[in-house]
Each structure stands twice: as structure tokens, then as C-alpha cells.
Design a protein around this motif. Structure first.
Motif, PDB file in Angstrom:
ATOM      1  N   ASP A  16       0.076  36.521  44.435  1.00 44.39           N
ATOM      2  CA  ASP A  16      -0.694  35.860  42.960  1.00 44.39           C
ATOM      3  C   ASP A  16       0.741  35.799  41.601  1.00 44.39           C
ATOM      4  O   ASP A  16       1.566  35.732  42.458  1.00 44.39           O
ATOM      5  N   SER A  17      -0.437  34.492  40.993  1.00 45.00           N
ATOM      6  CA  SER A  17       0.653  34.426  40.072  1.00 45.00           C
ATOM      7  C   SER A  17       0.136  34.627  38.342  1.00 45.00           C
ATOM      8  O   SER A  17      -1.200  34.705  38.509  1.00 45.00           O
ATOM      9  N   LEU A  18       1.248  34.795  37.080  1.00 45.10           N
ATOM     10  CA  LEU A  18       0.942  35.065  35.952  1.00 45.10           C
ATOM     11  C   LEU A  18       1.601  34.927  34.967  1.00 45.10           C
ATOM     12  O   LEU A  18       3.018  34.804  35.809  1.00 45.10           O
ATOM     13  N   ARG A  19       1.353  34.533  33.492  1.00 46.90           N
ATOM     14  CA  ARG A  19       2.743  34.264  32.673  1.00 46.90           C
ATOM     15  C   ARG A  19       2.291  35.299  32.155  1.00 46.90           C
ATOM     16  O   ARG A  19       1.116  35.057  31.279  1.00 46.90           O
ATOM     17  N   LEU A  20       3.646  35.952  31.598  1.00 46.68           N
ATOM     18  CA  LEU A  20       3.890  36.122  30.127  1.00 46.68           C
ATOM     19  C   LEU A  20       3.982  35.242  28.902  1.00 46.68           C
ATOM     20  O   LEU A  20       5.359  34.157  29.696  1.00 46.68           O
ATOM     21  N   SER A  21       3.729  35.638  28.431  1.00 44.80           N
ATOM     22  CA  SER A  21       3.698  35.010  26.268  1.00 44.80           C
ATOM     23  C   SER A  21       4.548  35.884  25.906  1.00 44.80           C
ATOM     24  O   SER A  21       4.311  36.914  25.687  1.00 44.80           O
ATOM     25  N   CYS A  22       5.204  35.800  24.995  1.00 47.94           N
ATOM     26  CA  CYS A  22       6.422  35.854  23.871  1.00 47.94           C
ATOM     27  C   CYS A  22       6.035  35.474  22.393  1.00 47.94           C
ATOM     28  O   CYS A  22       6.892  34.609  22.466  1.00 47.94           O
ATOM     29  N   ALA A  23       5.725  35.613  22.038  1.00 50.71           N
ATOM     30  CA  ALA A  23       5.323  35.425  20.442  1.00 50.71           C
ATOM     31  C   ALA A  23       6.020  35.898  19.434  1.00 50.71           C
ATOM     32  O   ALA A  23       6.201  37.131  19.075  1.00 50.71           O
ATOM     33  N   ALA A  24       6.733  35.416  18.694  1.00 46.74           N
ATOM     34  CA  ALA A  24       7.952  35.926  17.749  1.00 46.74           C
ATOM     35  C   ALA A  24       7.169  35.341  16.170  1.00 46.74           C
ATOM     36  O   ALA A  24       6.261  34.525  16.032  1.00 46.74           O
ATOM     37  N   SER A  25       7.768  36.168  15.011  1.00 42.35           N
ATOM     38  CA  SER A  25       6.997  36.098  13.604  1.00 42.35           C
ATOM     39  C   SER A  25       7.954  35.203  13.393  1.00 42.35           C
ATOM     40  O   SER A  25       7.482  34.599  12.308  1.00 42.35           O
ATOM     41  N   SER A  30      17.510  28.500  17.199  1.00 44.08           N
ATOM     42  CA  SER A  30      18.505  28.523  17.149  1.00 44.08           C
ATOM     43  C   SER A  30      19.031  29.510  16.870  1.00 44.08           C
ATOM     44  O   SER A  30      20.679  29.762  16.017  1.00 44.08           O
ATOM     45  N   THR A  31      18.349  30.965  16.225  1.00 40.52           N
ATOM     46  CA  THR A  31      18.651  32.275  16.134  1.00 40.52           C
ATOM     47  C   THR A  31      18.945  32.481  16.860  1.00 40.52           C
ATOM     48  O   THR A  31      19.815  33.875  17.131  1.00 40.52           O
ATOM     49  N   TYR A  32      17.943  33.176  17.860  1.00 42.58           N
ATOM     50  CA  TYR A  32      18.618  34.059  19.015  1.00 42.58           C
ATOM     51  C   TYR A  32      17.849  34.047  20.282  1.00 42.58           C
ATOM     52  O   TYR A  32      17.225  32.715  20.591  1.00 42.58           O
ATOM     53  N   SER A  33      18.802  34.215  20.836  1.00 48.20           N
ATOM     54  CA  SER A  33      19.220  34.330  22.356  1.00 48.20           C
ATOM     55  C   SER A  33      17.619  34.772  22.727  1.00 48.20           C
ATOM     56  O   SER A  33      17.447  36.314  22.272  1.00 48.20           O
ATOM     57  N   MET A  34      16.849  35.180  23.852  1.00 48.20           N
ATOM     58  CA  MET A  34      15.845  35.902  24.551  1.00 48.20           C
ATOM     59  C   MET A  34      15.686  36.351  26.265  1.00 48.20           C
ATOM     60  O   MET A  34      16.300  35.372  26.780  1.00 48.20           O
ATOM     61  N   ALA A  35      15.148  37.298  26.081  1.00 48.37           N
ATOM     62  CA  ALA A  35      15.697  37.570  27.263  1.00 48.37           C
ATOM     63  C   ALA A  35      13.976  38.852  28.397  1.00 48.37           C
ATOM     64  O   ALA A  35      12.957  38.863  26.751  1.00 48.37           O
ATOM     65  N   TRP A  36      13.524  38.622  28.833  1.00 43.48           N
ATOM     66  CA  TRP A  36      12.472  39.463  29.727  1.00 43.48           C
ATOM     67  C   TRP A  36      13.108  41.152  30.504  1.00 43.48           C
ATOM     68  O   TRP A  36      14.051  40.591  31.450  1.00 43.48           O
ATOM     69  N   PHE A  68      10.199  33.865  39.100  1.00 38.39           N
ATOM     70  CA  PHE A  68       9.744  34.241  38.517  1.00 38.39           C
ATOM     71  C   PHE A  68      10.762  32.211  36.671  1.00 38.39           C
ATOM     72  O   PHE A  68      12.506  32.296  37.588  1.00 38.39           O
ATOM     73  N   THR A  69      10.281  31.906  36.247  1.00 41.72           N
ATOM     74  CA  THR A  69      10.965  31.020  35.340  1.00 41.72           C
ATOM     75  C   THR A  69      11.099  31.336  33.899  1.00 41.72           C
ATOM     76  O   THR A  69       9.894  31.474  33.537  1.00 41.72           O
ATOM     77  N   ILE A  70      12.184  31.202  33.102  1.00 40.06           N
ATOM     78  CA  ILE A  70      11.898  31.808  31.180  1.00 40.06           C
ATOM     79  C   ILE A  70      12.338  30.730  31.209  1.00 40.06           C
ATOM     80  O   ILE A  70      12.386  29.880  31.400  1.00 40.06           O
ATOM     81  N   ALA A  71      10.852  30.171  30.010  1.00 37.92           N
ATOM     82  CA  ALA A  71      10.881  28.695  28.973  1.00 37.92           C
ATOM     83  C   ALA A  71      10.444  29.573  27.953  1.00 37.92           C
ATOM     84  O   ALA A  71       9.966  30.310  27.450  1.00 37.92           O
ATOM     85  N   ARG A  72      10.922  28.484  27.214  1.00 35.54           N
ATOM     86  CA  ARG A  72      10.915  28.774  25.842  1.00 35.54           C
ATOM     87  C   ARG A  72      10.406  27.466  24.985  1.00 35.54           C
ATOM     88  O   ARG A  72      10.438  26.269  25.509  1.00 35.54           O
ATOM     89  N   ASP A  73       8.511  27.572  24.177  1.00 40.50           N
ATOM     90  CA  ASP A  73       8.782  26.336  23.615  1.00 40.50           C
ATOM     91  C   ASP A  73       8.976  26.694  21.837  1.00 40.50           C
ATOM     92  O   ASP A  73       8.401  27.423  21.447  1.00 40.50           O
ATOM     93  N   ASN A  74       9.589  26.065  21.599  1.00 33.19           N
ATOM     94  CA  ASN A  74      10.792  25.716  20.138  1.00 33.19           C
ATOM     95  C   ASN A  74       9.477  25.685  18.857  1.00 33.19           C
ATOM     96  O   ASN A  74       9.339  26.269  17.640  1.00 33.19           O
ATOM     97  N   ALA A  75       8.173  24.913  18.894  1.00 35.90           N
ATOM     98  CA  ALA A  75       7.473  24.188  17.801  1.00 35.90           C
ATOM     99  C   ALA A  75       6.149  25.749  17.893  1.00 35.90           C
ATOM    100  O   ALA A  75       5.805  26.033  16.986  1.00 35.90           O
ATOM    101  N   LYS A  76       6.176  26.026  18.984  1.00 37.66           N
ATOM    102  CA  LYS A  76       5.501  27.636  19.364  1.00 37.66           C
ATOM    103  C   LYS A  76       6.139  28.773  18.992  1.00 37.66           C
ATOM    104  O   LYS A  76       5.512  29.607  18.719  1.00 37.66           O
ATOM    105  N   ASN A  77       7.287  29.063  18.607  1.00 33.00           N
ATOM    106  CA  ASN A  77       8.013  30.000  18.619  1.00 33.00           C
ATOM    107  C   ASN A  77       7.971  31.100  19.669  1.00 33.00           C
ATOM    108  O   ASN A  77       7.896  32.374  19.756  1.00 33.00           O
TER     109      ASN A  77
END
Length: 124
Positions: A16-25, A30-36, A68-77
Motif C-alpha cells: 500500500d501507499s501512505l502520505r505523511l504530513s508535517c505542519a510547521a508553526s 528559507s529557514t530550515y532544512s527538513m527531514a523524516w 519514498f519521496t519527500i516534498a515541501r509545500d512552502n505556501a502551507k509550511n
């Protein structure tokens, strides 16, 4: 400082597939590199995938890089981890983390900010 909240974990079957989300406050693009990272019972926390704040470059552990693929949506942080072809050995608590360096790192000790984690369980 930044607060991170993961979501999207659950119980799935192998393949199966699954998508995890990480919402930042706050803005992270432009400030943080992110990782899982992930941690299975009785095992050390291990790097899964990272995305850099500077050029958006990504890299993943060999065990997941074709699935696995990591991606970021900058508009949604928000940072995502798209997981496909899941295997029972992917079962773990998955954590999102942030570091202020230009590039992400595969070492947990480099990260100052962590989410609370989300459980992913893959049944065979």
C-alpha cells in the motif's frame, strides 16, 4: 523556534501507499532544512529522507529511495513523505525534524526541532 506536527500515519497492508504530513508553526522554506526519521521498537532512530532549505535538493536512505519521496509545500509550511510499496519492515514511528543548516543531515543529533511522531504499521 518552530513547532512541528506530524499526521497521516496508520495501519496499512504490504504494498500500500501512505502520505505523511508535517505542519510547521512558521515559515520554513528559507529557514530550515527538513527531514523524516523513523524509529522501530528496540532500534535506534534512523534517517529516512531530507530536503534542503537552500536549493530544495532531496536525498533518501538507500532502503527507501526507490519507494519514498519527500516534498515541501512552502505556501502551507508543510513537508510531506509519500510512501509507496510499503513493507512490514517500514513499521515504525515516523518523526519530522528541522535544522537551520543549508542542507539537511542524516544525523538525528543535528536537529533541534522534532515533532511528536506518527505511527505507521504495515501488515504482511
Amino acid at each position: 523556534q518552530v513547532q512541528l506536527v506530524e499526521s497521516g500515519g496508520g495501519l496499512v497492508q504490504a504494498g500500500d501507499s501512505l502520505r505523511l504530513s508535517c505542519a510547521a508553526s512558521r515559515r520554513t522554506s528559507s529557514t530550515y532544512s527538513m527531514a523524516w526519521f523513523r524509529q522501530a521498537p528496540g532500534k535506534e532512530r534512523e534517517f529516512v529522507s531530507g530536503i534542503s532549505r537552500g536549493d530544495g535538493s532531496t536525498y533518501s536512505a538507500d532502503s527507501v529511495k526507490d519507494r519514498f519521496t519527500i516534498a515541501r509545500d512552502n505556501a502551507k509550511n508543510t513537508v510531506y513523505l509519500q510512501m509507496s510499496s510499503l513493507k512490514p519492515e517500514d513499521t515504525a514511528v515516523y518523526y519530522c525534524a528541522a535544522v537551520s543548516t543549508y542542507y539537511s543531515s542524516s544525523y538525528p543529533s543535528d536537529y533541534a526541532y522534532w515533532g511528536q511522531g506518527t505511527q505507521v504499521t504495515v501488515s504482511s
